[in-house]
Structure formats: C-alpha cells, structure tokens
Write a protein that holds these residues in place. Structure first.
Motif, PDB file in Angstrom:
ATOM      1  N   GLU A 159       0.827  -1.210   0.000  1.00  0.00           N
ATOM      2  CA  GLU A 159       0.000   0.000   0.000  1.00  0.00           C
ATOM      3  C   GLU A 159       0.865   1.266   0.000  1.00  0.00           C
ATOM      4  O   GLU A 159       0.531   2.243  -0.680  1.00  0.00           O
ATOM      5  CB  GLU A 159      -0.925  -0.004   1.215  1.00  0.00           C
ATOM      6  CG  GLU A 159      -1.917  -1.156   1.259  1.00  0.00           C
ATOM      7  CD  GLU A 159      -2.912  -1.129   0.113  1.00  0.00           C
ATOM      8  OE1 GLU A 159      -3.061  -0.071  -0.532  1.00  0.00           O
ATOM      9  OE2 GLU A 159      -3.538  -2.174  -0.142  1.00  0.00           O
ATOM     10  N   VAL A 160       1.959   1.257   0.744  1.00  0.00           N
ATOM     11  CA  VAL A 160       2.825   2.423   0.772  1.00  0.00           C
ATOM     12  C   VAL A 160       3.515   2.610  -0.573  1.00  0.00           C
ATOM     13  O   VAL A 160       3.682   3.746  -1.051  1.00  0.00           O
ATOM     14  CB  VAL A 160       3.860   2.306   1.915  1.00  0.00           C
ATOM     15  CG1 VAL A 160       4.892   3.427   1.829  1.00  0.00           C
ATOM     16  CG2 VAL A 160       3.158   2.347   3.272  1.00  0.00           C
ATOM     17  N   GLN A 196       4.147   5.562  -5.739  1.00  0.00           N
ATOM     18  CA  GLN A 196       3.989   5.603  -7.190  1.00  0.00           C
ATOM     19  C   GLN A 196       3.102   6.761  -7.624  1.00  0.00           C
ATOM     20  O   GLN A 196       3.317   7.360  -8.686  1.00  0.00           O
ATOM     21  CB  GLN A 196       3.413   4.280  -7.690  1.00  0.00           C
ATOM     22  CG  GLN A 196       4.379   3.105  -7.575  1.00  0.00           C
ATOM     23  CD  GLN A 196       3.711   1.771  -7.819  1.00  0.00           C
ATOM     24  OE1 GLN A 196       2.518   1.703  -8.116  1.00  0.00           O
ATOM     25  NE2 GLN A 196       4.471   0.689  -7.688  1.00  0.00           N
ATOM     26  N   LEU A 197       2.110   7.082  -6.790  1.00  0.00           N
ATOM     27  CA  LEU A 197       1.217   8.212  -7.085  1.00  0.00           C
ATOM     28  C   LEU A 197       1.857   9.551  -6.714  1.00  0.00           C
ATOM     29  O   LEU A 197       1.246  10.598  -6.916  1.00  0.00           O
ATOM     30  CB  LEU A 197      -0.104   8.050  -6.331  1.00  0.00           C
ATOM     31  CG  LEU A 197      -0.976   6.858  -6.722  1.00  0.00           C
ATOM     32  CD1 LEU A 197      -2.190   6.758  -5.801  1.00  0.00           C
ATOM     33  CD2 LEU A 197      -1.419   6.964  -8.177  1.00  0.00           C
ATOM     34  N   ASP A 230      -3.870  17.122  -0.908  1.00  0.00           N
ATOM     35  CA  ASP A 230      -5.194  17.026  -1.512  1.00  0.00           C
ATOM     36  C   ASP A 230      -5.478  15.605  -1.976  1.00  0.00           C
ATOM     37  O   ASP A 230      -6.558  15.052  -1.706  1.00  0.00           O
ATOM     38  CB  ASP A 230      -5.311  18.002  -2.690  1.00  0.00           C
ATOM     39  CG  ASP A 230      -5.341  19.454  -2.240  1.00  0.00           C
ATOM     40  OD1 ASP A 230      -5.702  19.697  -1.059  1.00  0.00           O
ATOM     41  OD2 ASP A 230      -5.003  20.340  -3.046  1.00  0.00           O
ATOM     42  N   ARG A 231      -4.535  14.998  -2.666  1.00  0.00           N
ATOM     43  CA  ARG A 231      -4.742  13.627  -3.142  1.00  0.00           C
ATOM     44  C   ARG A 231      -4.757  12.638  -1.979  1.00  0.00           C
ATOM     45  O   ARG A 231      -5.481  11.638  -2.019  1.00  0.00           O
ATOM     46  CB  ARG A 231      -3.664  13.257  -4.158  1.00  0.00           C
ATOM     47  CG  ARG A 231      -3.750  14.087  -5.444  1.00  0.00           C
ATOM     48  CD  ARG A 231      -2.657  13.691  -6.413  1.00  0.00           C
ATOM     49  NE  ARG A 231      -2.911  12.390  -7.000  1.00  0.00           N
ATOM     50  CZ  ARG A 231      -2.028  11.718  -7.738  1.00  0.00           C
ATOM     51  NH1 ARG A 231      -0.809  12.230  -7.923  1.00  0.00           N
ATOM     52  NH2 ARG A 231      -2.323  10.551  -8.249  1.00  0.00           N
ATOM     53  N   LEU A 232      -3.980  12.929  -0.934  1.00  0.00           N
ATOM     54  CA  LEU A 232      -4.007  12.065   0.238  1.00  0.00           C
ATOM     55  C   LEU A 232      -5.391  12.089   0.883  1.00  0.00           C
ATOM     56  O   LEU A 232      -5.941  11.035   1.233  1.00  0.00           O
ATOM     57  CB  LEU A 232      -2.952  12.523   1.242  1.00  0.00           C
ATOM     58  CG  LEU A 232      -2.751  11.639   2.476  1.00  0.00           C
ATOM     59  CD1 LEU A 232      -2.246  10.256   2.092  1.00  0.00           C
ATOM     60  CD2 LEU A 232      -1.781  12.288   3.460  1.00  0.00           C
ATOM     61  N   ARG A 233      -5.989  13.279   1.006  1.00  0.00           N
ATOM     62  CA  ARG A 233      -7.335  13.377   1.579  1.00  0.00           C
ATOM     63  C   ARG A 233      -8.365  12.683   0.697  1.00  0.00           C
ATOM     64  O   ARG A 233      -9.333  12.093   1.205  1.00  0.00           O
ATOM     65  CB  ARG A 233      -7.705  14.846   1.784  1.00  0.00           C
ATOM     66  CG  ARG A 233      -7.047  15.486   3.016  1.00  0.00           C
ATOM     67  CD  ARG A 233      -7.642  16.846   3.321  1.00  0.00           C
ATOM     68  NE  ARG A 233      -7.273  17.835   2.302  1.00  0.00           N
ATOM     69  CZ  ARG A 233      -6.209  18.617   2.390  1.00  0.00           C
ATOM     70  NH1 ARG A 233      -5.406  18.538   3.445  1.00  0.00           N
ATOM     71  NH2 ARG A 233      -5.920  19.477   1.440  1.00  0.00           N
ATOM     72  N   GLN A 234      -8.181  12.741  -0.601  1.00  0.00           N
ATOM     73  CA  GLN A 234      -9.107  12.052  -1.500  1.00  0.00           C
ATOM     74  C   GLN A 234      -9.088  10.548  -1.255  1.00  0.00           C
ATOM     75  O   GLN A 234     -10.136   9.896  -1.239  1.00  0.00           O
ATOM     76  CB  GLN A 234      -8.749  12.363  -2.953  1.00  0.00           C
ATOM     77  CG  GLN A 234      -9.072  13.776  -3.384  1.00  0.00           C
ATOM     78  CD  GLN A 234      -8.564  14.083  -4.792  1.00  0.00           C
ATOM     79  OE1 GLN A 234      -8.019  13.229  -5.471  1.00  0.00           O
ATOM     80  NE2 GLN A 234      -8.760  15.324  -5.221  1.00  0.00           N
ATOM     81  N   ILE A 235      -7.898   9.997  -1.055  1.00  0.00           N
ATOM     82  CA  ILE A 235      -7.800   8.559  -0.798  1.00  0.00           C
ATOM     83  C   ILE A 235      -8.440   8.225   0.552  1.00  0.00           C
ATOM     84  O   ILE A 235      -9.110   7.204   0.714  1.00  0.00           O
ATOM     85  CB  ILE A 235      -6.331   8.113  -0.834  1.00  0.00           C
ATOM     86  CG1 ILE A 235      -5.787   8.224  -2.241  1.00  0.00           C
ATOM     87  CG2 ILE A 235      -6.192   6.679  -0.324  1.00  0.00           C
ATOM     88  CD1 ILE A 235      -4.317   7.892  -2.378  1.00  0.00           C
ATOM     89  N   CYS A 236      -8.257   9.113   1.540  1.00  0.00           N
ATOM     90  CA  CYS A 236      -8.838   8.878   2.876  1.00  0.00           C
ATOM     91  C   CYS A 236     -10.354   8.745   2.802  1.00  0.00           C
ATOM     92  O   CYS A 236     -10.957   7.967   3.553  1.00  0.00           O
ATOM     93  CB  CYS A 236      -8.479  10.019   3.818  1.00  0.00           C
ATOM     94  SG  CYS A 236      -6.728  10.158   4.220  1.00  0.00           S
TER      95      CYS A 236
END
Length: 234
Positions: free
Chosen positions: A203-204, A209-210, A226-232
């Motif tokens: 997962e890490v 990679q992203l 922003d992308r981290l919050r989207q995944i959350c």
C-alpha cells in the motif's frame, strides 16, 4: 444512530488534554502539584508491570505506547503528543501499568504523584467529570477504529494515518512537502493495523507511485495533501 460530526476520529496521534480543559482555578491547583522531567529518546517513562504511582502529561515531544505480542515482539499502539495525559486509567483502577511508554523524541513531561492526584480528585468534582469525558472519548475512538477496520480498505487507513501524522507531527520542508518528524517504520504501521508488513509495503508503494508520499533521508514526507485526503475519503 450516526455519530455527531464532533465525534473523535481514530488516529495514531491525538492531542486530547483533559487537564487543559479544567476550569482555571482547578487547572492551577493541579499544575501546582506537578513537577517536570526531561526524557531522552529511547528511554522509558514507565514499564509494563510497574506500579502506577503518578500521572503524566506531555509538555513537549512525542512518546510511544508499546505493547507486546504473544511471541515477545514489541508493537506500537499509539503516540502521545503535547497535551496528552496518560497513566490515569492505571492509577484510578489501582493496578499496575499494562504497557510501556518510551520517548520517541526529546520530551518534557509534567507528573503528579498518586496521592496528590487523589486529594485533588476528591476536592474538585470537575476532575472526575473531565476524566469521564476523556474515557468516553477514548471509547468513541476505539469504536471509530473498529468501524474503519470493518468498512475501509487498508490503503484508506494508511492514508488516514499519514494525514494524521502530518497534521500532528509534521513540519514544512524546503520542497513544499510536509516532513513527518517521527521515526515510523513499515513494521510500526503493520502493528497499528494488525496486518502483515508485506501488506503495508504494497500500500505504501502505491502511495509512492502516485507521488503522494515518499521517504527522504529516513523520514516520511507527504507531497500531496489534496490527493491524500481524496484517498482517505474515497
């Protein structure tokens, strides 16, 4: 029934501070009985099995609460940050400590001896009321953690962990990212979520990679909040 928006969120770090929420005159009476100690990284504040003789509050730095697997391996349970109080449960239950607490970084703690705590506990009803709220919030966090485990993918939970660490233990670096100042390993993450190290690595690696997180000079760096919050929340 759905939890209200203010319900505590599950996270590796929280800054719960019941002493700071006491009325000023009660807080001042408590703080007048407290003494300060400094703890170097890697040194224990308390060990599992020891008698609970005092209550602690973190003034600065970070400490880890450590449990043991049945095979003797250490497991990270949670991280205490500035404001956090700990050891109240053992003192109130009149039992020995169940877990070990170790400084992750240079830390300064305030401590109050058990007898002083009980004297103030019986003098000021605001203290047991504040502790009831703390224990209720702890139960809410445990329920939220169980709900996350049942309803969220591991990738979401790890992303939430990175967001939590960046919020409470992050500092801006020169390249626009947020550097997490704590030494968190794949094994620590596996312990937190009770999964294999290989699952965490997968997962890490996906987050890397992203280009959402990366490891830089031994420290985790969040590159894209922003992308981290989207995944959350996905």
């Amino acid at each position: 029934m759905d939890e209200p928006p203010s319900a505590p969120r599950a996270g590796v770090i929280n800054r719960e501070n019941w002493i700071g929420e006491l009325p000023p005159h009660v807080r001042e009476a408590m703080e007048a009985r407290m003494t300060r100690i400094s703890v170097a990284p890697g040194l224990p504040v308390k060990r599992a099995g020891e008698a609970a003789t005092r209550i602690f509050q973190v003034e600065s730095g970070f400490l880890s609460l450590i449990g043991l697997h049945v095979d003797g391996r250490e497991a990270l349970i949670t991280i205490y940050a500035a404001g956090n109080c700990f050891s109240e449960t053992a003192v109130i239950a009149r039992r020995n400590h169940n877990h070990t607490t170790i400084a992750l970084t240079p830390a300064v703690l305030r401590q109050i001896e058990r007898d002083d705590f009980w004297e103030l506990y019986h003098r000021f009803p605001e203290i047991p009321e504040a502790l009831c709220r703390k224990f209720a919030q702890a139960i809410s966090r445990q329920m939220a953690s169980r709900e996350q485990r049942a309803t969220q993918r591991l990738g979401q939970r790890i992303a939430t962990m990175f967001a939590n660490l960046a919020e409470h233990a992050g500092e801006q670096d020169g390249d626009g990212g947020t550097r997490i100042t704590l030494p968190i390993t794949h094994s620590n993450i596996a312990d937190i979520f009770d999964v294999t190290r290989q699952s965490v690595h997968r997962e890490v690696s996906h987050l890397k990679q992203l280009q959402i997180v990366e490891k830089r000079q031994g420290a985790w760096v969040v590159l894209d909040h922003d992308r981290l919050r989207q995944i959350c929340t996905y």
